[in-house]
Motif scaffolding. Sequence first.
Motif, PDB file in Angstrom:
ATOM      1  N   ARG A  96    -173.952  21.720 106.153  1.00  0.00           N
ATOM      2  CA  ARG A  96    -172.681  22.444 106.002  1.00  0.00           C
ATOM      3  C   ARG A  96    -171.647  21.835 106.941  1.00  0.00           C
ATOM      4  O   ARG A  96    -171.982  21.498 108.076  1.00  0.00           O
ATOM      5  CB  ARG A  96    -172.837  23.906 106.390  1.00  0.00           C
ATOM      6  N   GLY A  97    -170.422  21.742 106.464  1.00  0.00           N
ATOM      7  CA  GLY A  97    -169.409  21.201 107.348  1.00  0.00           C
ATOM      8  C   GLY A  97    -168.036  21.154 106.739  1.00  0.00           C
ATOM      9  O   GLY A  97    -167.714  21.899 105.810  1.00  0.00           O
ATOM     10  N   THR A  98    -167.219  20.225 107.270  1.00  0.00           N
ATOM     11  CA  THR A  98    -165.840  20.061 106.835  1.00  0.00           C
ATOM     12  C   THR A  98    -165.603  18.627 106.385  1.00  0.00           C
ATOM     13  O   THR A  98    -166.294  17.702 106.822  1.00  0.00           O
ATOM     14  CB  THR A  98    -164.849  20.396 107.966  1.00  0.00           C
ATOM     15  N   TRP A  99    -164.630  18.451 105.515  1.00  0.00           N
ATOM     16  CA  TRP A  99    -164.217  17.126 105.059  1.00  0.00           C
ATOM     17  C   TRP A  99    -162.703  17.004 105.214  1.00  0.00           C
ATOM     18  O   TRP A  99    -161.989  18.010 105.231  1.00  0.00           O
ATOM     19  CB  TRP A  99    -164.631  16.880 103.601  1.00  0.00           C
ATOM     20  N   VAL A 100    -162.247  15.773 105.353  1.00  0.00           N
ATOM     21  CA  VAL A 100    -160.811  15.470 105.369  1.00  0.00           C
ATOM     22  C   VAL A 100    -160.589  14.187 104.573  1.00  0.00           C
ATOM     23  O   VAL A 100    -161.470  13.338 104.510  1.00  0.00           O
ATOM     24  CB  VAL A 100    -160.222  15.297 106.796  1.00  0.00           C
ATOM     25  N   GLY A 145    -160.110   7.813 101.577  1.00  0.00           N
ATOM     26  CA  GLY A 145    -160.405   7.682 103.002  1.00  0.00           C
ATOM     27  C   GLY A 145    -161.137   8.888 103.565  1.00  0.00           C
ATOM     28  O   GLY A 145    -160.878   9.305 104.689  1.00  0.00           O
ATOM     29  N   GLY A 146    -162.053   9.445 102.775  1.00  0.00           N
ATOM     30  CA  GLY A 146    -162.735  10.676 103.160  1.00  0.00           C
ATOM     31  C   GLY A 146    -163.670  10.531 104.351  1.00  0.00           C
ATOM     32  O   GLY A 146    -164.364   9.532 104.504  1.00  0.00           O
ATOM     33  N   ARG A 147    -163.644  11.565 105.203  1.00  0.00           N
ATOM     34  CA  ARG A 147    -164.575  11.670 106.338  1.00  0.00           C
ATOM     35  C   ARG A 147    -165.153  13.070 106.315  1.00  0.00           C
ATOM     36  O   ARG A 147    -164.498  14.016 105.864  1.00  0.00           O
ATOM     37  CB  ARG A 147    -163.842  11.447 107.655  1.00  0.00           C
TER      38      ARG A 147
END
Length: 124
Positions: A52-56, A39-41
């Motif tokens: 560049r960023g973040t994942w959850v 269920g990655g975002r």
Amino acid sequence: PPSDLSRVPEGEYKTSFGRLGLTAASGSGRVTGWYELDGGRLEGTYDDGVLRGTWVETSATGTCRPRDLGYTMGGSTYYGTFTFDINAERSRFEGTYAVCGGPEDDSWNGRRVSDPIDRGALYF
């Protein structure tokens, strides 16, 4: 915003972790997306060939240490950062990612398999 908004990556990519879809916010370098694994975002900022960023991951079994403190990112206790170097044609990226605040030393690579949807071509 990035120097060339027409270069902001969009579309679907086949990656090290399954399919990944990217959508760019109009007139900015902000990019949001999803990927198949757990269920990655993700969300990030694109500039000069780099996203560049973040994942959850909302359904991952792993958890980051601050869970003891009740900390979450995007409603998940499993998260990290990423950096994708995207080629000029936006057809491939070579990237790295980090888990739970660690160093970005794991690979995350992909190639585009479909173009973005032309929102002007949608008829209802």
